[in-house]
Design an enzyme around this catalytic site. Structure first.
Site, PDB file in Angstrom:
ATOM      1  N   GLU A  22       0.836  -1.206   0.000  1.00  0.00           N
ATOM      2  CA  GLU A  22       0.000   0.000   0.000  1.00  0.00           C
ATOM      3  C   GLU A  22       0.871   1.255   0.000  1.00  0.00           C
ATOM      4  OE1 GLU A  22      -3.527   0.334  -0.171  1.00  0.00           O
ATOM      5  OE2 GLU A  22      -2.546   2.214  -0.678  1.00  0.00           O
TER       6      GLU A  22
ATOM      7  N   GLY B 186       7.757  11.955  10.453  1.00  0.00           N
ATOM      8  CA  GLY B 186       7.320  11.105  11.566  1.00  0.00           C
ATOM      9  C   GLY B 186       6.296  10.138  11.001  1.00  0.00           C
TER      10      GLY B 186
ATOM     11  N   GLU C 209      -1.659   9.096   4.699  1.00  0.00           N
ATOM     12  CA  GLU C 209      -2.696   9.425   5.675  1.00  0.00           C
ATOM     13  C   GLU C 209      -3.075  10.882   5.478  1.00  0.00           C
ATOM     14  OE1 GLU C 209      -1.957   8.248   9.741  1.00  0.00           O
ATOM     15  OE2 GLU C 209      -1.276   6.295   9.085  1.00  0.00           O
TER      16      GLU C 209
ATOM     17  N   GLY D 142      11.185  21.030   7.136  1.00  0.00           N
ATOM     18  CA  GLY D 142      10.312  21.029   8.313  1.00  0.00           C
ATOM     19  C   GLY D 142      11.021  20.414   9.505  1.00  0.00           C
TER      20      GLY D 142
ATOM     21  N   CYS E  93       5.000   5.090   9.309  1.00  0.00           N
ATOM     22  CA  CYS E  93       5.677   4.326   8.253  1.00  0.00           C
ATOM     23  C   CYS E  93       7.173   4.615   8.074  1.00  0.00           C
ATOM     24  CB  CYS E  93       4.967   4.544   6.925  1.00  0.00           C
ATOM     25  SG  CYS E  93       3.336   3.799   6.907  1.00  0.00           S
TER      26      CYS E  93
HETATM   27  P1  NAD Z   1      -2.803  -0.025  12.519  1.00  0.00           P
HETATM   28  O1  NAD Z   1      -1.954  -0.279  13.704  1.00  0.00           O
HETATM   29  O2  NAD Z   1      -3.577   1.247  12.417  1.00  0.00           O
HETATM   30  O3  NAD Z   1      -3.841  -1.215  12.352  1.00  0.00           O
HETATM   31  C1  NAD Z   1      -3.510  -2.566  12.475  1.00  0.00           C
HETATM   32  C2  NAD Z   1      -4.757  -3.329  12.904  1.00  0.00           C
HETATM   33  O4  NAD Z   1      -4.464  -4.723  12.868  1.00  0.00           O
HETATM   34  C3  NAD Z   1      -5.224  -2.992  14.319  1.00  0.00           C
HETATM   35  O5  NAD Z   1      -6.597  -2.636  14.291  1.00  0.00           O
HETATM   36  C4  NAD Z   1      -4.997  -4.296  15.096  1.00  0.00           C
HETATM   37  O6  NAD Z   1      -5.943  -4.511  16.122  1.00  0.00           O
HETATM   38  C5  NAD Z   1      -5.142  -5.327  13.987  1.00  0.00           C
HETATM   39  N1  NAD Z   1      -4.513  -6.643  14.249  1.00  0.00           N
HETATM   40  C6  NAD Z   1      -3.300  -6.908  14.797  1.00  0.00           C
HETATM   41  N2  NAD Z   1      -3.107  -8.248  14.845  1.00  0.00           N
HETATM   42  C7  NAD Z   1      -4.208  -8.830  14.323  1.00  0.00           C
HETATM   43  C8  NAD Z   1      -4.611 -10.176  14.085  1.00  0.00           C
HETATM   44  N3  NAD Z   1      -3.810 -11.209  14.393  1.00  0.00           N
HETATM   45  N4  NAD Z   1      -5.819 -10.398  13.541  1.00  0.00           N
HETATM   46  C9  NAD Z   1      -6.649  -9.358  13.219  1.00  0.00           C
HETATM   47  N5  NAD Z   1      -6.324  -8.073  13.405  1.00  0.00           N
HETATM   48  C10 NAD Z   1      -5.122  -7.805  13.955  1.00  0.00           C
HETATM   49  O7  NAD Z   1      -1.827  -0.179  11.264  1.00  0.00           O
HETATM   50  P2  NAD Z   1      -1.905   0.580   9.849  1.00  0.00           P
HETATM   51  O8  NAD Z   1      -1.360   1.954   9.967  1.00  0.00           O
HETATM   52  O9  NAD Z   1      -3.255   0.372   9.269  1.00  0.00           O
HETATM   53  O10 NAD Z   1      -0.815  -0.263   9.037  1.00  0.00           O
HETATM   54  C11 NAD Z   1      -1.068  -1.590   8.638  1.00  0.00           C
HETATM   55  C12 NAD Z   1       0.042  -2.027   7.695  1.00  0.00           C
HETATM   56  O11 NAD Z   1       0.009  -1.182   6.525  1.00  0.00           O
HETATM   57  C13 NAD Z   1       1.449  -1.873   8.276  1.00  0.00           C
HETATM   58  O12 NAD Z   1       2.252  -2.920   7.805  1.00  0.00           O
HETATM   59  C14 NAD Z   1       1.927  -0.559   7.695  1.00  0.00           C
HETATM   60  O13 NAD Z   1       3.324  -0.498   7.588  1.00  0.00           O
HETATM   61  C15 NAD Z   1       1.281  -0.573   6.317  1.00  0.00           C
HETATM   62  N6  NAD Z   1       1.073   0.754   5.729  1.00  0.00           N
HETATM   63  C16 NAD Z   1       0.577   1.769   6.494  1.00  0.00           C
HETATM   64  C17 NAD Z   1       0.340   3.012   5.914  1.00  0.00           C
HETATM   65  C18 NAD Z   1      -0.212   4.153   6.734  1.00  0.00           C
HETATM   66  O14 NAD Z   1      -0.258   5.269   6.211  1.00  0.00           O
HETATM   67  N7  NAD Z   1      -0.647   3.935   7.951  1.00  0.00           N
HETATM   68  C19 NAD Z   1       0.607   3.214   4.556  1.00  0.00           C
HETATM   69  C20 NAD Z   1       1.099   2.171   3.800  1.00  0.00           C
HETATM   70  C21 NAD Z   1       1.330   0.928   4.401  1.00  0.00           C
END
Ligand code: NAD
Length: 415
Positions: free
Chosen positions: A145, A252, A149, A248, A255
């Site tokens: 992905e 942070g 955000e 800036g 990611c």
């Molecule tokens: P997050 O911490 O907001 O959400 C993760 C969710 O997974 C939580 O709700 C948690 O309760 C759930 N979870 C954990 N273990 C679980 C399990 N065994 N079964 C079911 N649910 C479970 O994380 P996020 O920011 O959504 O990121 C998720 C992934 O996407 C990460 O690998 C991150 O690096 C990647 N990513 C994030 C972004 C971003 O902008 N946040 C962008 C690109 C990629």
């Protein structure tokens, strides 16, 4: 290839920032979605239409999708799905990626459905998808992905590209078909390339930010220099481009920090040092020190109140994971400064004295720091000293200390 645009029953495991948005967008594209999370409270809230994530457009999109998503904590609800997304967290522990959540989720899926194709959207180090396949026998697709955000719904519907890695045509076709509504360019490749593309992209963006911050440091020492003008002039070159050239307080968020840590650690494990990425990480770490030093130069009395505007790691989100603003506040508290903070969407943070409006923050503080680039900080009216760590304000005013400009604000007028 599966019929283009044919609708599917899709599982989404992990309903955080990325998972919830993915579930919503896939549901609004017409698919039936089963959303599973281990967090009881989160599932209960979602069932009651309560979303704890702040994202522009999320509420409307969620209400539209609500009837097409079945929220559950029970993995058995995934038994009839043939495509299951893994979007759980992949934090780092002691600098190394922690894959426990991914493997736990896959283990639970396997108990209820051992024929589904798994799609890993979580950011994982190269080789992870293959390891999952070897351990479980399940087909595994990598579909990383790239959303930002604060713009997550739009980015999911209109991505720059869709990367799909798999070792067989059927799996590649399935995932390509699912996202065909976006009309984005699709790269079909190996799992390892897909996993690498994600880390290389985030590391490059982090490096671009650190690069411009380093040039900003230099500008502060050169008469008549201003990073905003330098960045504009650089960004007009199509080979460079204007994005991620904003000086800036450093990057942070959930990611860039963890991904650069995980990637450099992964590379070292292969006896390769990612020198450029490691340097970018160091430059980023030093940003907070520079801002603290600026405060110390301006303030020799620790009894005064420093007002920090912004807590979120960037504007348009309530995400404060690895927020530079938060780190700045903690560091100032450690140095015994009294800090008050205000953020338009984050109202409570343990250990921080929060105020209810920017006006209150201005009124009750002696000096201010803009730490998050929220739009509402652009029209601040005060004669008090402001350290503009996001370069949002008109720095010709006497009370503005702008980062990345010669002597901080002593710009000579160019006719
Ligand atoms: P997050 O911490 O907001 O959400 C993760 C969710 O997974 C939580 O709700 C948690 O309760 C759930 N979870 C954990 N273990 C679980 C399990 N065994 N079964 C079911 N649910 C479970 O994380 P996020 O920011 O959504 O990121 C998720 C992934 O996407 C990460 O690998 C991150 O690096 C990647 N990513 C994030 C972004 C971003 O902008 N946040 C962008 C690109 C990629």
């Amino acid at each position: 290839m599966a019929q283009k645009g044919a609708l599917m029953k899709v599982g989404v495991v992990g309903l955080g920032y990325v998972g919830l948005v993915t579930a919503i967008v896939l549901a609004n594209a017409g698919n039936t979605v089963i959303g599973v999370d281990i967090d009881n409270e989160k599932i209960a809230n979602l069932k009651n239409r309560i979303v704890n994530i702040y994202e522009p457009g999320l509420e409307g999109a969620f209400n539209q999708a609500y009837d097409k998503i079945n929220f559950s904590i029970d993995y058995a609800s995934l038994k009839d799905t043939n495509l299951i997304y893994i979007i759980v967290s992949t934090p780092t522990k002691e600098g190394k990626i922690l894959l426990d959540y991914v493997f736990d989720a896959i283990g639970s899926i396997k108990n209820s459905n051992d024929t589904a194709t798994i799609v890993i959207k979580s950011t994982v180090v190269p080789g992870t998808a293959r390891r999952v396949h070897e351990r479980t026998g399940l087909e595994v697709v990598s579909n990383p992905e790239f959303i930002k955000e604060g713009n997550a719904i739009y980015d999911t519907i209109h991505p720059d590209r869709i990367i799909i890695g798999a070792s067989n045509k059927k799996s590649l076709d399935l995932v390509e078909n699912l996202w065909s509504f976006t009309k984005a360019p699709i790269v079909r490749t190996t799992n390892e390339n897909a996993e690498l593309i994600k880390y290389a992209s985030n590391s490059f963006l982090a490096t671009k930010i650190s690069f411009i911050n380093e040039i900003a440091n230099l500008c502060e020492k050169i008469p008549n220099a201003d990073i905003e003008v330098v960045a504009k002039g650089m960004g007009l070159d199509k080979r460079i481009g204007p994005y991620f050239l904003k000086a800036g307080i450093g990057y942070g968020g959930s990611c860039f920090l963890k991904d650069t840590r995980a990637f450099t650690n992964f590379a070292r494990g292969l006896e390769e040092k990612l020198n450029i990425v490691e340097a970018a990480m160091k430059v980023n770490n030093d940003r907070i020190n520079r801002i603290i030093n600026l405060v110390k130069v301006e303030v020799d009395d620790k009894n005064i109140v420093v007002g920090v505007l912004g807590i979120a790691f960037k504007n348009n989100t309530n995400d404060m994971r690895e927020s530079q603003a938060l780190k700045l506040i903690k560091r100032m508290q450690e140095e015994n400064f009294r800090v008050k903070a205000y953020d338009p969407v984050i109202k409570e943070v343990k250990g921080i004295e929060m105020v209810h409006s920017k006006e209150e923050c201005i009124k009750t503080s002696n000096i201010l720091i803009i730490a998050t680039e929220w739009e509402e900080f652009k029209d601040i009216k005060t004669k008090k000293l402001i350290i503009d760590a996001r370069r949002m304000l008109d720095m010709s005013k006497d009370n503005i200390i702008a980062i990345g400009v010669s002597g901080y604000n002593k710009k000579e007028e160019i006719l």
